[in-house]
Structures are given as C-alpha cells and as structure tokens.
Write a protein that holds these residues in place. Structure first.
Motif, PDB file in Angstrom:
ATOM      1  N   LEU A 133       0.799  -1.217   0.000  1.00  0.00           N
ATOM      2  CA  LEU A 133       0.000   0.000   0.000  1.00  0.00           C
ATOM      3  C   LEU A 133       0.831   1.266   0.000  1.00  0.00           C
ATOM      4  CD1 LEU A 133      -2.885  -0.994   2.463  1.00  0.00           C
ATOM      5  CD2 LEU A 133      -2.877  -1.051  -0.033  1.00  0.00           C
ATOM      6  N   ASP A 134       2.089   1.178   0.413  1.00  0.00           N
ATOM      7  CA  ASP A 134       2.946   2.368   0.478  1.00  0.00           C
ATOM      8  C   ASP A 134       3.985   2.394  -0.628  1.00  0.00           C
ATOM      9  OD1 ASP A 134       1.602   3.157   2.763  1.00  0.00           O
ATOM     10  OD2 ASP A 134       3.003   2.153   4.116  1.00  0.00           O
ATOM     11  N   ASP A 135       3.769   1.667  -1.736  1.00  0.00           N
ATOM     12  CA  ASP A 135       4.808   1.569  -2.766  1.00  0.00           C
ATOM     13  C   ASP A 135       4.788   2.709  -3.784  1.00  0.00           C
ATOM     14  OD1 ASP A 135       2.582   0.985  -4.335  1.00  0.00           O
ATOM     15  OD2 ASP A 135       2.994  -1.164  -4.433  1.00  0.00           O
ATOM     16  N   ASP A 136       3.752   3.589  -3.705  1.00  0.00           N
ATOM     17  CA  ASP A 136       3.636   4.730  -4.635  1.00  0.00           C
ATOM     18  C   ASP A 136       3.623   4.289  -6.100  1.00  0.00           C
ATOM     19  OD1 ASP A 136       3.628   6.624  -2.567  1.00  0.00           O
ATOM     20  OD2 ASP A 136       5.816   6.660  -2.500  1.00  0.00           O
ATOM     21  N   LEU A 137       3.132   3.092  -6.370  1.00  0.00           N
ATOM     22  CA  LEU A 137       3.056   2.569  -7.728  1.00  0.00           C
ATOM     23  C   LEU A 137       1.626   2.656  -8.245  1.00  0.00           C
ATOM     24  CD1 LEU A 137       5.205  -0.698  -7.418  1.00  0.00           C
ATOM     25  CD2 LEU A 137       5.960   1.536  -8.249  1.00  0.00           C
ATOM     26  N   THR A 138       1.500   2.937  -9.548  1.00  0.00           N
ATOM     27  CA  THR A 138       0.194   2.863 -10.180  1.00  0.00           C
ATOM     28  C   THR A 138      -0.152   1.405 -10.444  1.00  0.00           C
ATOM     29  OG1 THR A 138       1.077   2.974 -12.419  1.00  0.00           O
ATOM     30  CG2 THR A 138       0.639   5.076 -11.301  1.00  0.00           C
ATOM     31  N   GLU A 139      -1.398   1.155 -10.851  1.00  0.00           N
ATOM     32  CA  GLU A 139      -1.794  -0.211 -11.182  1.00  0.00           C
ATOM     33  C   GLU A 139      -0.941  -0.757 -12.328  1.00  0.00           C
ATOM     34  OE1 GLU A 139      -4.356  -3.629 -10.613  1.00  0.00           O
ATOM     35  OE2 GLU A 139      -3.771  -1.892  -9.411  1.00  0.00           O
ATOM     36  N   GLU A 140      -0.647   0.113 -13.284  1.00  0.00           N
ATOM     37  CA  GLU A 140       0.194  -0.305 -14.410  1.00  0.00           C
ATOM     38  C   GLU A 140       1.600  -0.648 -13.935  1.00  0.00           C
ATOM     39  OE1 GLU A 140       1.901   1.481 -18.665  1.00  0.00           O
ATOM     40  OE2 GLU A 140       0.369   2.567 -17.535  1.00  0.00           O
ATOM     41  N   ASP A 141       2.151   0.163 -13.020  1.00  0.00           N
ATOM     42  CA  ASP A 141       3.488  -0.112 -12.485  1.00  0.00           C
ATOM     43  C   ASP A 141       3.522  -1.462 -11.780  1.00  0.00           C
ATOM     44  OD1 ASP A 141       4.445   2.329 -13.393  1.00  0.00           O
ATOM     45  OD2 ASP A 141       4.002   3.366 -11.507  1.00  0.00           O
ATOM     46  N   ARG A 142       2.470  -1.762 -11.017  1.00  0.00           N
ATOM     47  CA  ARG A 142       2.426  -3.030 -10.300  1.00  0.00           C
ATOM     48  C   ARG A 142       2.373  -4.213 -11.270  1.00  0.00           C
ATOM     49  NH1 ARG A 142      -1.847  -1.204  -5.507  1.00  0.00           N
ATOM     50  NH2 ARG A 142      -0.281  -0.138  -4.205  1.00  0.00           N
ATOM     51  N   LEU A 143       1.618  -4.069 -12.336  1.00  0.00           N
ATOM     52  CA  LEU A 143       1.583  -5.125 -13.347  1.00  0.00           C
ATOM     53  C   LEU A 143       2.962  -5.319 -13.968  1.00  0.00           C
ATOM     54  CD1 LEU A 143      -1.821  -4.355 -15.117  1.00  0.00           C
ATOM     55  CD2 LEU A 143      -1.282  -6.366 -13.743  1.00  0.00           C
ATOM     56  N   ASN A 144       3.663  -4.211 -14.209  1.00  0.00           N
ATOM     57  CA  ASN A 144       5.004  -4.311 -14.784  1.00  0.00           C
ATOM     58  C   ASN A 144       5.964  -5.047 -13.860  1.00  0.00           C
ATOM     59  OD1 ASN A 144       4.549  -3.085 -17.268  1.00  0.00           O
ATOM     60  ND2 ASN A 144       4.862  -1.028 -16.456  1.00  0.00           N
ATOM     61  N   VAL A 145       5.860  -4.782 -12.552  1.00  0.00           N
ATOM     62  CA  VAL A 145       6.715  -5.498 -11.594  1.00  0.00           C
ATOM     63  C   VAL A 145       6.445  -6.993 -11.679  1.00  0.00           C
ATOM     64  CG1 VAL A 145       7.185  -5.884  -9.146  1.00  0.00           C
ATOM     65  CG2 VAL A 145       6.972  -3.553 -10.012  1.00  0.00           C
ATOM     66  N   LEU A 146       5.171  -7.370 -11.696  1.00  0.00           N
ATOM     67  CA  LEU A 146       4.802  -8.786 -11.684  1.00  0.00           C
ATOM     68  C   LEU A 146       5.129  -9.482 -12.997  1.00  0.00           C
ATOM     69  CD1 LEU A 146       1.386  -8.319  -9.885  1.00  0.00           C
ATOM     70  CD2 LEU A 146       3.266  -9.723  -9.027  1.00  0.00           C
ATOM     71  N   ILE A 147       5.176  -8.741 -14.081  1.00  0.00           N
ATOM     72  CA  ILE A 147       5.438  -9.366 -15.383  1.00  0.00           C
ATOM     73  C   ILE A 147       6.918  -9.275 -15.752  1.00  0.00           C
ATOM     74  CG2 ILE A 147       4.964  -9.229 -17.857  1.00  0.00           C
ATOM     75  CD1 ILE A 147       2.151  -8.175 -17.097  1.00  0.00           C
ATOM     76  N   LEU A 148       7.486  -8.066 -15.648  1.00  0.00           N
ATOM     77  CA  LEU A 148       8.845  -7.850 -16.165  1.00  0.00           C
ATOM     78  C   LEU A 148       9.931  -8.415 -15.257  1.00  0.00           C
ATOM     79  CD1 LEU A 148       8.460  -4.204 -17.546  1.00  0.00           C
ATOM     80  CD2 LEU A 148       8.180  -6.383 -18.742  1.00  0.00           C
TER      81      LEU A 148
END
Length: 613
Positions: A120-135
């Motif tokens: 919750l405190d990662d300051d990431l957008t939903e798109e950023d979170r998807l990128n972390v999980l995929i890339l």
C-alpha cells in the motif's frame, strides 16, 4: 546437490538403531556440459554400491524403493539442493513494516531472490504493479497481509492484480502463487485465482499483530521450490521424479536441526554453512530460531559478488599485508572461473580466509539488524554450540584451524562446543525428518557429526603479553600441570576425541569467561582439541598490517602445529597511490560517455585474466 559437490549418505539399522554406514561425494553435474544431476548421483551410488554390496538402481534405471527382500534399494530416497539459480520472488502485501517483513523472514530459509515488492505504500500505479509482476519474471508470488478477520478489500484488490498479471504471462512461464494472509478470505482468493496459476495456501504468517506463524508457509515454500526445480530445466527432473521428498532447499534443514541441538543441550546454538553459491546461517537464541540464506555471500562461483558487497576495506582488515592494486578483484574473478580451486601459496590462503571471515561478519551484522532476538551492538549472548559446514569451513586440513575460523567469524563468548558437518549430514537429516523422525533422533545422538572440540573465550580487553588466564589441569592419571596464557594469544591444547580433563581456570582482573572470573570445568577434547582464546571481545586482529603480520602467523602456527611463517618485509610496504588498470579503464569510459560503463570494464578485466592464465 551443491553447486560444486554432490554428496550421498546411506543410513541403515545396526544393532537396532540407525547409523550412518556409507557416504560418498563427487562433482555436481549441474550446468554445462552435462546438465543432469542424475549423472553425478549415479557415480556416487556406484561407489557406495561397491563398498556395501547394495544395489540401488532397478532395471528401469530408477532408485529402488522400498527396500526389497534381497536388501537392494532403500526405504526412503530423500533429496536436497542448493545448486542452481534461486527462485525469483515478488512480495505482495499491505504494510511493508509488518506483514511484508514477516513474509521476508519466512523466505529466509529458502533459496529465493526477492526481485520486487508491492504494497500500500509503494507509490506505484496499477500499471506499475503489473510491470513489476510481469517484467521481473518471478517464479513465485508471495501474498500476505491482514490479521485473521482484519483487512479484506485492499488485500483482495492485490490478489486481483496478481491474477491479471498471471493471465498476461505465457502459461508455461506463470509464477506459482503462495497465499499466507488473512485466513478469513482464503475461499475468495481461490475463486479469484481459479485455474490461472498454481496456488498454495498457508495459515496467516501474522494471524495477530503480536504473533508470527512462519513454519506452515516455510513448508509450502519447500514444495514450491521442488516444483520450481522440476519445472525449470531437465537437470533435476529425473531425480525429482524418484525422490520421496521432492527437491527440498538444503537450508531448511539447518534451522530444524539447529533448534533440535539447542533444545537437547539447553544452550544457544549457531549453524553456519558456506558454499560456492550460497551461505546459510541458522541461530537459536533465547528460545527462538532464525535463519537466513545469502546468495551474495559465497566463496566460489560469485566470489566477486561477495567482494562487491563487503568492500575491499572489510577484507583487508583480515590481511597481514597490504593488498596490491586489483589483487583482491583479480583473485575473486579467478575464483569465479574455477570455484573448486584452492589457494596455491600463503598469500592466497590469507586472502581466501579473509574473504570468508568478512563475508560471515556481514551475515551476522545484517542478522543483528533484522532479528529482534539479537542485540544490535556488543557481544552476542553466550553460545554453547557452533556447527560449521561447507568446504571453506571444514576443509582446511586442520581441525583446530576450522575451529579458529568459526571463532574469528562468530566471536562467541564463554565456553563453546564446536562441531563440523563435512559430509552434509544435517541437510540429509532435515529431509529425512519428514519421513522417519525416529531415525533422525537416533542419528543425532550418535557420532554423525565430527566433534572438533571446545573453545574457551575471554571477554574484555586483555593486556597483550600479560597473564590473561591461569590454568590448573588434572590429567586422567592424576597428574596436575599448570599453564598461563598471555593476553592476545590463541593457545591450543591437543586433547583427543572422547577424552576429558578436569580444569580450574582463573582470569585476570577486568576479564571474564562468560560471566565468571573463576570456574571449574571438564574440558572435552575433539579432533581439533581445545582452544583458549585470550584476544578479548570484541576481537581485534590488529589495527595495521604490521600488527596483523605480528599476530596472525602466531595464531596460525598454534592451530596448525607448524613453524611460524613470518610475513616478508616487502609485503608490508604500502603500495604507491597510483591508478590501477581498472580505475584507468573506468576513467576512460567516463570521459567518453559522461558516466561509467560497468559491463565493458568487467569484460575487459576478465579477458586480461584469461590471457594471463
């Protein structure tokens, strides 16, 4: 299966109790050119078969289980591994300081590399979170958060993000998902993930705000590790199919067995395994077990990672000479090329042991920051047992030197028993405990581990050269002799295994052994005898290379029973402050691009090394 060595052990019932009856080791056949660990296994079992007369493989070229009437095969074939790339893990949780940190501690007993965190405190957008999980290409996504009956909607949103990311990854590359959060929403988590990915569920790692429950999640991490080993590459596939346990992470056994020994002996205990690719630390302190696996602290394939992590200054503090420009870098690069090689001269020996000590000190320093049952500063609580494993800690050729390395690295206080596990018995017993716990109890009560001896460590600041310890030792035939040990020394008493002597010890004013200044004990011998360490705590090797050159050869001679090898005078001449080859190449790259280009610099350095060889 280690990165360099594969070991096999055969346990059987002798006179009604389990005993270690045969052992063997060979080079691990993981990676180029064979890339099938089963080949190394077949080589070892052929050797053991020749010694014992027992046939292990059936006509289908698989391990025979259970044991047959003609005593061919075995009842259980259990396997552990530390070889290969660790699992890449993305942590998903709510509060980074609470649930995510708890999950990180749960993964400390598995071979993982944390490549991303979402919370919750990662300051990431939903798109950023998807990128972390995929890339980041994780092999495992570990989801935690919320106490049982606590937060729900935010955690379910996180699960939905993980599900979406998994659906965007090709099926054969999708990560396994381990959920160990709020237990009240497990059914909803299962519904969301569906058949998108393989899902494990464990009890909440933090069911309440004050209590952790790590063990169930750690068991499932072991299962996920087995699936990862079997899924990623042919090398472990055949072995995994035959194994009764699957491919378990070697390090899980260290935490289990360290706690067993500590509880059995009623002491604080430490187990330390340093290998070519990983280092494992397990500590039972004040009634609590913690463990850590480090893939960046190793003496072998990636020794360069160790030097980069601790820095050249931390290594130089353990050297009785000035290292030449690039000497340490060149050493670790060559070590990475040929991890099974051993030092060829005295100078290389000092470098190898300095890297080992500096790496272990870093592991302990980080543990003090992360484990709440260890003091941040000062002496550690009195440690009653140390177990050393791995070739760097058990393969010096001198049992007393093995003891000294463990003492230098861990710096215990008081009276400490020291054991070694050169044959990998502890990983085997940890895997066997799942199938046959009775056998494990009997084997630990036997002489499965090598008893190196006893260390008596003085706390305080002894006056170098002045009396620190007065000893009155009574031998088995009633003879009494007295001895004094001066401050700053290591005195070795070569007391054989299974022999004990009555000893009265008095220490000088201002010093203690544990919390006592005077004590009567029964000294227990071992393959390394008894060491009296009067160098004080915290341990000082000497502030300058000249001081260390005076001290360290004396200590080495004491534990090897060899003549003192004096440090040559030219080793103590400080090198001129000139730019090394690596610095010049770095400067050239900066002048051309405005920033350092690390990859070409390392490539050129490696090419130079190959040409020199």
């Amino acid at each position: 299966f280690g990165s360099v060595t594969t070991r096999a052990l055969l346990f059987d019932v002798v006179d009604g109790e389990y005993r270690l009856v045969a052992r063997g080791n060979t080079r691990t056949t993981f990676g180029y050119p064979i890339d099938d660990v089963n080949v190394g296994l077949e080589r070892i079992l052929a050797d053991i078969s020749e010694v014992t007369g027992r046939r292990f493989f059936g006509d289908d070229n698989k391990i025979i289980t259970p044991e047959r009437a003609d005593r061919s095969g075995v009842d259980y074939f259990v396997t552990t591994a530390s070889a290969g790339r660790p699992m890449r893990v993305v942590m998903v949780g709510l509060v980074p300081e609470i649930s995510v940190q708890t999950a990180i501690r749960a993964t400390a007993s598995s071979y993982v590399q944390i490549v991303g965190q979402i919370h919750l405190d990662d300051d990431l957008t939903e798109e950023d979170r998807l990128n972390v999980l995929i890339l980041q290409r994780p092999d495992l996504v570990f989801i935690v958060g919320g106490t049982d009956g606590g937060a729900r909607s935010a955690l379910l949103d996180m699960v939905g993000t993980v599900k979406l990311a998994s659906s965007l990854i090709p099926e054969r590359l999708r990560p396994t998902i381990l959920y160990a959060g709020n237990a009240k929403i497990v059914d909803q988590v299962r519904d969301i993930i569906g058949d998108t990915a393989k899902l494990f569920t464990a009890p909440n790692v933090q069911a309440t705000e004050t209590e952790d429950e790590l063990e169930p999640a750690q068991v499932l991490l072991g299962q996920a590790f087995d699936e990862y080993k079997e899924r990623n590459g042919f090398s472990f596939r055949n072995v995994a199919e035959m194994s009764n346990s699957g491919i378990l992470p070697t390090a899980q056994s260290y935490a289990m067995m360290t706690e067993f020994f500590a509880r059995m002996m009623g002491v604080n205990a430490v187990a330390l395994d340093v290998g070519s690719a990983t280092a494992t630390l397990a500590m039972y302190m004040n009634g609590e077990i913690n463990s850590a696996i480090r893939t960046d602290i190793r003496i072998g394939h990636s020794a360069k990672d160790l030097l980069d992590l601790v820095g050249e200054d931390a290594v130089s503090e353990w050297l009785p000479f000035y290292p030449q420009p690039d000497e340490l870098v060149n050493y670790v690069l060559n070590k990475g090329l040929r991890p099974a090689t051993i030092p060829i001269d005295e100078r290389e020996m000092y470098i190898e042991l300095a890297l080992l000590r500096a790496g272990i000190r870093r592991i302990l320093g980080d543990a003090r920051l992360n484990w709440h049952n260890l003091p941040l500063y000062g002496d550690l609580p009195e440690i009653g047992l140390i177990i050393g494993a791995g070739a760097p800690l058990t393969g010096t050729g001198y049992a007393a030197l093995d003891m000294l390395l463990l003492v230098d690295s861990i710096q215990p206080t008081g009276i400490t028993q020291v054991k070694a596990d050169p044959d990998g018995v502890i990983p085997a017993l940890g895997a066997l405990a799942i199938k046959e716990p009775r056998a494990v109890v009997q084997l630990l009560d036997s002489s499965s581990l090598e008893h190196l001896g006893t260390v008596i460590s003085v706390s305080g600041s002894p006056n170098v050269g002045s009396r620190a310890i007065s000893l009155k030792i009574k031998t088995t035939d009633g003879e009494v002799f007295e001895h004094q040990v001066a401050g700053g020394e290591v005195w070795h008493l070569p007391l054989p295994p299974n022999v004990s002597l009555d000893d009265e010890i008095k220490v000088a004013r201002g010093l203690t052994i544990g919390t006592q200044r005077k004590l009567k004990i029964k000294l227990l011998g071992g393959t390394g005898g008894v060491l009296f360490d009067t160098r004080g705590r915290p341990l000082s090797m000497g502030a300058t290379p000249a001081e260390r050159a005076e001290n360290m050869p004396q200590w080495m001679a004491a534990v090897t029973e060899q003549a003192v090898h004096n440090i040559p005078d030219n080793w103590l001449v400080e090198p001129e402050v000139v730019e090394s080859e690596l610095q010049l190449m770095d400067k050239a790259s900066k002048s051309q691009t405005g920033k350092p280009e690390r990859t070409p610099m390392r490539s050129m350095s490696t090419d130079t090394l190959v040409l020199q060889e």
